[in-house]
Write an enzyme that holds these catalytic residues in place. Structure first.
Site, PDB file in Angstrom:
ATOM      1  N   ASP A 146       7.457   2.734   2.888  1.00 28.46           N
ATOM      2  CA  ASP A 146       7.176   1.803   1.795  1.00 28.46           C
ATOM      3  C   ASP A 146       7.300   0.383   2.363  1.00 28.46           C
ATOM      4  O   ASP A 146       7.405   0.188   3.583  1.00 28.46           O
ATOM      5  CB  ASP A 146       8.066   2.081   0.572  1.00 28.46           C
ATOM      6  CG  ASP A 146       9.533   1.717   0.781  1.00 28.46           C
ATOM      7  OD1 ASP A 146       9.890   1.229   1.873  1.00 28.46           O
ATOM      8  OD2 ASP A 146      10.332   1.919  -0.151  1.00 28.46           O
ATOM      9  N   THR A 183      16.453   3.376   2.140  1.00 29.53           N
ATOM     10  CA  THR A 183      17.577   4.250   2.494  1.00 29.53           C
ATOM     11  C   THR A 183      17.141   5.495   3.250  1.00 29.53           C
ATOM     12  O   THR A 183      17.986   6.201   3.810  1.00 29.53           O
ATOM     13  CB  THR A 183      18.284   4.736   1.212  1.00 29.53           C
ATOM     14  OG1 THR A 183      17.313   5.432   0.406  1.00 29.53           O
ATOM     15  CG2 THR A 183      18.869   3.573   0.420  1.00 29.53           C
ATOM     16  N   VAL A 207      16.144   7.942   1.593  1.00 28.61           N
ATOM     17  CA  VAL A 207      16.409   8.989   0.604  1.00 28.61           C
ATOM     18  C   VAL A 207      15.209   9.232  -0.315  1.00 28.61           C
ATOM     19  O   VAL A 207      14.762  10.371  -0.479  1.00 28.61           O
ATOM     20  CB  VAL A 207      17.668   8.652  -0.230  1.00 28.61           C
ATOM     21  CG1 VAL A 207      17.848   9.655  -1.365  1.00 28.61           C
ATOM     22  CG2 VAL A 207      18.902   8.646   0.666  1.00 28.61           C
TER      23      VAL A 207
HETATM   24  C1  RB5 Z   1      13.003  -0.024  -2.549  1.00 26.93           C
HETATM   25  O1  RB5 Z   1      13.701  -1.106  -3.084  1.00 26.93           O
HETATM   26  C2  RB5 Z   1      13.971   1.137  -2.339  1.00 26.93           C
HETATM   27  O2  RB5 Z   1      14.406   1.644  -3.558  1.00 26.93           O
HETATM   28  C3  RB5 Z   1      13.313   2.222  -1.510  1.00 26.93           C
HETATM   29  O3  RB5 Z   1      12.876   1.699  -0.305  1.00 26.93           O
HETATM   30  C4  RB5 Z   1      14.178   3.396  -1.133  1.00 26.93           C
HETATM   31  O4  RB5 Z   1      15.386   2.973  -0.574  1.00 26.93           O
HETATM   32  C5  RB5 Z   1      14.396   4.417  -2.158  1.00 26.93           C
HETATM   33  O5  RB5 Z   1      15.011   5.461  -1.911  1.00 26.93           O
END
Ligand code: RB5
Length: 148
Positions: free
Chosen positions: A7, A66, A68
């Site tokens: 992302d 993270t 996750v």
């Molecule tokens: C984005 O802010 C964050 O929520 C995403 O990158 C991730 O860590 C979600 O698990």
């Protein structure tokens, strides 16, 4: 072929992983994103995970803040064995014992050098088979809705 995805939080780290793969002589395919604007990790995690599950890519390395969220999304694609890692030991054993086919990491959790070390160990460790194959077969049975 290694599927890559991230992302908006993981673009820079994904580029570092691309360099590592080039260094190791491993081909990669990038499933995005490459736009530094807030986006939804599930979209990119799904696309890369589907490529792995369909056999178009051998393995995947996915990155979000993270590790996750993109890991949970990828793990919903049947056929994936996802490992979210922030240490080398877990990454290597996830390959040796669990034959993990997707590694996820958190760009806000691990530094670049550690992330590259984790990826290097994960990419080069062998799957040991034997009793571990039996356990992976059990996981696949669970995925098919069978009782153990
Ligand atoms: C984005 O802010 C964050 O929520 C995403 O990158 C991730 O860590 C979600 O698990």
């Amino acid at each position: 072929m290694i599927a890559l995805a991230c992302d908006h939080t993981g673009i820079a780290l994904k580029q570092e992983i691309m360099s590592l793969l080039d260094e190791l002589g491993l081909e990669w395919e990038d499933f995005g994103t490459n736009e530094p604007v807030s986006c939804d990790y599930a979209v990119y995690g799904y696309r890369a995970a589907k490529a792995v599950a369909d056999g178009r890519c051998d393995r995947g390395i996915l990155i979000c803040g993270t590790g996750v969220g993109i890991g949970i999304a990828a793990s919903k694609v049947p056929g994936t064995r996802v490992c979210t890692c922030s240490d080398v030991y877990t990454a290597e054993l996830s390959k040796r014992h669990n034959n993990s086919n997707i590694l996820t990491m958190g760009a806000r959790v691990v530094g670049v050098d550690l992330a590259k070390m984790i990826a290097r160990h994960w990419l080069t460790a062998p799957f040991e088979g034997g009793r571990h194959q039996r356990r992976i077969d059990q996981i696949a049975a669970i995925e098919r809705g069978e009782a153990l």
